[in-house]
Design an enzyme around this catalytic site. Structure first.
Site, PDB file in Angstrom:
ATOM      1  N   GLU A   1      18.690  29.536  30.302  1.00  0.00           N
ATOM      2  CA  GLU A   1      17.944  29.797  31.556  1.00  0.00           C
ATOM      3  C   GLU A   1      18.539  31.018  32.237  1.00  0.00           C
ATOM      4  O   GLU A   1      19.733  31.096  32.455  1.00  0.00           O
ATOM      5  CB  GLU A   1      18.013  28.563  32.458  1.00  0.00           C
ATOM      6  CG  GLU A   1      17.452  28.783  33.858  1.00  0.00           C
ATOM      7  CD  GLU A   1      16.020  29.326  33.877  1.00  0.00           C
ATOM      8  OE1 GLU A   1      15.136  28.708  33.263  1.00  0.00           O
ATOM      9  OE2 GLU A   1      15.789  30.397  34.485  1.00  0.00           O
TER      10      GLU A   1
ATOM     11  N   GLY B   1      15.016  24.151  36.529  1.00  0.00           N
ATOM     12  CA  GLY B   1      13.862  23.627  37.272  1.00  0.00           C
ATOM     13  C   GLY B   1      12.691  24.594  37.251  1.00  0.00           C
ATOM     14  O   GLY B   1      11.555  24.212  37.524  1.00  0.00           O
ATOM     15  N   GLY B   2      12.988  25.875  36.944  1.00  0.00           N
ATOM     16  CA  GLY B   2      11.903  26.844  36.762  1.00  0.00           C
ATOM     17  C   GLY B   2      11.091  27.091  38.025  1.00  0.00           C
ATOM     18  O   GLY B   2      11.568  26.892  39.154  1.00  0.00           O
ATOM     19  N   THR B   3       9.855  27.502  37.806  1.00  0.00           N
ATOM     20  CA  THR B   3       8.972  27.885  38.909  1.00  0.00           C
ATOM     21  C   THR B   3       8.713  26.729  39.852  1.00  0.00           C
ATOM     22  O   THR B   3       8.773  26.874  41.075  1.00  0.00           O
ATOM     23  CB  THR B   3       7.623  28.370  38.326  1.00  0.00           C
ATOM     24  OG1 THR B   3       7.882  29.372  37.344  1.00  0.00           O
ATOM     25  CG2 THR B   3       6.726  28.924  39.409  1.00  0.00           C
ATOM     26  N   CYS B   4       8.381  25.575  39.303  1.00  0.00           N
ATOM     27  CA  CYS B   4       7.912  24.453  40.123  1.00  0.00           C
ATOM     28  C   CYS B   4       8.934  24.073  41.181  1.00  0.00           C
ATOM     29  O   CYS B   4       8.634  24.007  42.368  1.00  0.00           O
ATOM     30  CB  CYS B   4       7.596  23.268  39.220  1.00  0.00           C
ATOM     31  SG  CYS B   4       6.907  21.876  40.109  1.00  0.00           S
TER      32      CYS B   4
ATOM     33  N   HIS C   1     -10.356  -2.899  52.352  1.00  0.00           N
ATOM     34  CA  HIS C   1     -10.956  -2.229  53.508  1.00  0.00           C
ATOM     35  C   HIS C   1      -9.936  -2.168  54.626  1.00  0.00           C
ATOM     36  O   HIS C   1      -9.212  -3.138  54.843  1.00  0.00           O
ATOM     37  CB  HIS C   1     -12.186  -3.016  53.978  1.00  0.00           C
ATOM     38  CG  HIS C   1     -12.754  -2.491  55.256  1.00  0.00           C
ATOM     39  ND1 HIS C   1     -13.547  -1.355  55.302  1.00  0.00           N
ATOM     40  CD2 HIS C   1     -12.624  -2.920  56.538  1.00  0.00           C
ATOM     41  CE1 HIS C   1     -13.890  -1.130  56.564  1.00  0.00           C
ATOM     42  NE2 HIS C   1     -13.340  -2.061  57.324  1.00  0.00           N
TER      43      HIS C   1
HETATM   44  C1  LIG Z   1       3.308  29.197  44.492  1.00  0.00           C
HETATM   45  C2  LIG Z   1       3.075  28.225  43.359  1.00  0.00           C
HETATM   46  C3  LIG Z   1       2.710  26.925  43.653  1.00  0.00           C
HETATM   47  C4  LIG Z   1       2.498  26.022  42.617  1.00  0.00           C
HETATM   48  N1  LIG Z   1       2.122  24.746  42.937  1.00  0.00           N
HETATM   49  C5  LIG Z   1       1.883  23.870  41.952  1.00  0.00           C
HETATM   50  C6  LIG Z   1       1.505  22.522  42.252  1.00  0.00           C
HETATM   51  O1  LIG Z   1       1.382  22.143  43.411  1.00  0.00           O
HETATM   52  N2  LIG Z   1       1.296  21.670  41.214  1.00  0.00           N
HETATM   53  C7  LIG Z   1       1.427  22.071  39.911  1.00  0.00           C
HETATM   54  O2  LIG Z   1       1.219  21.252  39.015  1.00  0.00           O
HETATM   55  N3  LIG Z   1       1.772  23.334  39.596  1.00  0.00           N
HETATM   56  C8  LIG Z   1       2.013  24.230  40.579  1.00  0.00           C
HETATM   57  N4  LIG Z   1       2.398  25.503  40.257  1.00  0.00           N
HETATM   58  C9  LIG Z   1       2.514  25.868  38.835  1.00  0.00           C
HETATM   59  C10 LIG Z   1       3.836  25.320  38.273  1.00  0.00           C
HETATM   60  O3  LIG Z   1       4.926  25.838  39.005  1.00  0.00           O
HETATM   61  C11 LIG Z   1       4.005  25.625  36.786  1.00  0.00           C
HETATM   62  O4  LIG Z   1       2.832  25.283  36.106  1.00  0.00           O
HETATM   63  C12 LIG Z   1       5.167  24.796  36.255  1.00  0.00           C
HETATM   64  O5  LIG Z   1       6.368  25.281  36.808  1.00  0.00           O
HETATM   65  C13 LIG Z   1       5.274  24.762  34.735  1.00  0.00           C
HETATM   66  O6  LIG Z   1       5.888  25.887  34.269  1.00  0.00           O
HETATM   67  P1  LIG Z   1       6.610  25.963  32.869  1.00  0.00           P
HETATM   68  O7  LIG Z   1       7.244  24.667  32.515  1.00  0.00           O
HETATM   69  O8  LIG Z   1       5.679  26.551  31.918  1.00  0.00           O
HETATM   70  O9  LIG Z   1       7.759  27.041  33.153  1.00  0.00           O
HETATM   71  P2  LIG Z   1       8.448  27.503  34.482  1.00  0.00           P
HETATM   72  O10 LIG Z   1       8.604  26.381  35.447  1.00  0.00           O
HETATM   73  O11 LIG Z   1       7.744  28.710  34.965  1.00  0.00           O
HETATM   74  O12 LIG Z   1       9.904  27.878  33.982  1.00  0.00           O
HETATM   75  C14 LIG Z   1      10.142  28.943  33.120  1.00  0.00           C
HETATM   76  C15 LIG Z   1      11.623  29.251  33.141  1.00  0.00           C
HETATM   77  O13 LIG Z   1      11.921  30.121  32.075  1.00  0.00           O
HETATM   78  C16 LIG Z   1      12.909  31.056  32.509  1.00  0.00           C
HETATM   79  N5  LIG Z   1      12.837  32.206  31.614  1.00  0.00           N
HETATM   80  C17 LIG Z   1      11.781  33.032  31.410  1.00  0.00           C
HETATM   81  N6  LIG Z   1      12.061  33.933  30.452  1.00  0.00           N
HETATM   82  C18 LIG Z   1      13.323  33.672  30.034  1.00  0.00           C
HETATM   83  C19 LIG Z   1      14.179  34.255  29.065  1.00  0.00           C
HETATM   84  N7  LIG Z   1      13.788  35.284  28.304  1.00  0.00           N
HETATM   85  N8  LIG Z   1      15.420  33.742  28.898  1.00  0.00           N
HETATM   86  C20 LIG Z   1      15.842  32.697  29.659  1.00  0.00           C
HETATM   87  N9  LIG Z   1      15.078  32.100  30.580  1.00  0.00           N
HETATM   88  C21 LIG Z   1      13.830  32.576  30.766  1.00  0.00           C
HETATM   89  C22 LIG Z   1      12.501  31.332  33.944  1.00  0.00           C
HETATM   90  O14 LIG Z   1      13.603  31.832  34.688  1.00  0.00           O
HETATM   91  C23 LIG Z   1      12.062  29.948  34.417  1.00  0.00           C
HETATM   92  O15 LIG Z   1      13.121  29.233  35.000  1.00  0.00           O
HETATM   93  C24 LIG Z   1       2.649  26.428  41.262  1.00  0.00           C
HETATM   94  C25 LIG Z   1       3.024  27.743  40.966  1.00  0.00           C
HETATM   95  C26 LIG Z   1       3.232  28.629  42.005  1.00  0.00           C
HETATM   96  C27 LIG Z   1       3.652  30.040  41.672  1.00  0.00           C
END
Ligand SMILES: Cc1cc2nc3c(=O)[nH]c(=O)nc-3n(C[C@H](O)[C@H](O)[C@H](O)COP(=O)(O)OP(=O)(O)OC[C@H]3O[C@@H](n4cnc5c(N)ncnc54)[C@H](O)[C@@H]3O)c2cc1C
Length: 487
Positions: A35, A40-43, A465
């Protein structure tokens, strides 16, 4: 020096990658999870969780303004001249701190869980140097030129690298300050006038929250409606709700260029359905929410021979296999619906197939989602438009929230429920609920769809209800009363 070979390497600690790494490690496998930013990534860090915490603060501000209509006086509140709403003061520092506390606790919880499972967390940026071999550079640079680097190989490699905000081609953008979804979450001051470029769910959630914090807000949407996937009646109702709250919503509006000004930015745009006359919009802050792109450009996919489409999404089959044996992709990076629950379900597919000897696929899974505007927009299955385009004979059930007793009791009557029924089988094809707790109510439809219940089971079900759920009776009774007309 320990061996650098693993049973599994996961790249990206997103919503599927973390759980997969943990499951493999708990099963006694040697696992590296790479990572480059935060577990925890984006979420957890800049998506679902932080946005929903600030939306919760914004809803409290909204309710405080409406308090008097429930017979409640908020201490020290005053009334705006001629208006029914009380003014509220929002402490953006506290909003931010509350958001960060929740992010930190979710993130550290995930880190602890990975550590206790025995996952080796490798901090850095991964890049393929062979089909199942990656080089990880600690400083996060892609070329590996600086900082410590390690080379890891795996029997299995899983990509979970997610998406990032897209940068639109807009003249002048590189010369002005602008915000994206991660950076707007770090504001500790309320923008005077927030201009939101993009009318998708990310843009709308922020637009409403900041309006409720007291900002002036303008949404500039190029499409002919907000939330382009939704049926037109749903999108129009959403636009009306936002306008009712004082947000300027510009539809079919193409942004042409942006320049900096003393007070922030000036955006030039024109109406796509007009004569091309240019107009100008001045704002203090610009939020760019015009879509997302995959994190693959710096992964070295070509070195490994992993196929991606023209936009960079990794190509997978229904078992999430890429073009290289032993390499898989899960979550947003593979394209398709980009939601946490989809990434998590991808994890389930791989756990079943790679750890439990089963045969799971992504085929036929239902894709629910909730847009956390207020009232929520919850949806599952097909929209009316999609059902008709698929050649189905459909019946449409629709019930305004003003006909729902519970919604009237709590004075939250905006929006409607809508369900699409297959006229031949009586099965529910999809539902959209724009209304209080819309995400929860849409889940009721989803459970009925999972159990393949005909709509009559919801029409005639006994629900307590007064709940929002009991409105499912009325929704389908209204459809039957209106006649059998299928089209
Ligand atoms: C503002 C916003 C609000 C959202 N709200 C919701 C919601 O309410 N409900 C919902 O279901 N979804 C929501 N989402 C979408 C949700 O965040 C994503 O669908 C979810 O995080 C799944 O992502 P993922 O598992 O594919 O990877 P991600 O969670 O995106 O994680 C990817 C990880 O990979 C890492 N990474 C990338 N490239 C490399 C590399 N080359 N080497 C090492 N690490 C790397 C990144 O740093 C990141 O930590 C929202 C998104 C945004 C932007």
């Amino acid at each position: 020096m320990p061996s650098q070979h693993y049973d599994l390497i996961v790249i990206g600690a997103g919503q599927g990658g973390g759980p997969l790494a943990g499951a493999f490690a708990r099963a006694g496998r040697r696992v590296a999870l790479v990572e480059r930013v935060h577990v925890g990534g984006t979420c957890v860090n800049e998506g679902c969780s932080p946005t929903k915490t600030i939306i919760a603060s914004a809803r409290v501000a909204h309710l405080a303004r409406r308090a008097a209509s429930y017979g409640v006086q908020v201490s020290g509140d005053g009334r705006r001249a001629g208006g029914a709403q009380a003014d509220v003061l929002v402490d953006m520092n506290r909003v931010h701190t509350r958001k960060q506390e929740i992010v930190d606790s979710f993130r550290s919880g995930s880190e602890r869980s990975l550590a206790s499972a025995g996952v080796e967390l490798v901090r850095g940026q991964a890049r393929f140097v062979g089909p199942r071999t990656v080089r990880v550079t600690e400083d996060g640079t892609a070329d590996g030129g600086e900082g410590a680097a390690r080379t890891l190989s795996g029997d299995l490699v899983v990509l979970n690298t997610g998406l990032r905000a897209a940068v639109p081609r807009l003249q002048g953008l590189d010369g002005v300050p602008w915000l994206t979804s991660p950076s707007i979450l770090e504001l500790t001051e309320r923008p005077e006038h927030l201009v939101v470029l993009g009318g998708g769910y990310v843009g709308l959630e922020f637009a409403q929250a900041f309006r409720r914090f007291g900002s002036r807000v303008t949404v500039v949407q190029r499409d002919a409606q907000l939330l382009p996937r939704e049926d037109a009646d749903v999108a129009e109702a959403v636009a009306n709700i936002l306008r009712e709250e004082g947000i300027d919503v510009l539809i079919s509006a193409e942004a042409d260029r942006v320049v900096g000004s003393e007070d922030g930015i000036r955006l030039t745009w024109h109406a796509l359905d007009g004569d091309g006359t240019e107009r100008e919009l001045a704002g203090s802050h610009l939020l760019v929410a015009t879509g997302r792109v995959p994190n693959t450009a710096d992964l070295g996919l070509d070195v490994a021979g992993i196929d991606a489409d023209a936009r960079g999404y990794v190509q997978v089959n229904e078992r999430l296999e890429t073009s290289v044996p032993g390499v898989y992709a899960i979550g947003d990076v593979k394209g398709g619906p980009a939601f946490t629950h989809i990434s998590y379900d991808d994890f389930r597919v791989l756990r079943t197939n790679l750890l439990e000897g089963g045969v799971a696929t992504t085929t036929h899974r239902l894709v629910p989602y909730t847009v956390f505007i207020d009232p929520q927009l919850g949806a599952v299955g097909m929209t009316e438009r999609e059902a008709r385009e698929a050649g189905k004979r459909v019946r449409v059930a629709k019930l305004p929230m003003t006909s729902v007793a519970r919604a009237l009791e709590v004075d939250e009557t905006r929006g409607f429920m809508k369900a699409v029924v297959d006229a031949d089988s009586g099965q529910i094809l999809g539902a959209t609920v724009l209304g209080i707790e819309g995400g929860e109510i849409a889940t009721l439809f989803q459970i009925a769809m999972m159990g393949k219940l005909p709509y009559t089971a919801l029409r005639d079900g006994v629900f307590s209800h007064p709940t929002l759920a009991e409105a499912l009776n009325n929704l389908f009774m209204a459809m039957d009363r209106a006649g059998g007309g299928a089209a």
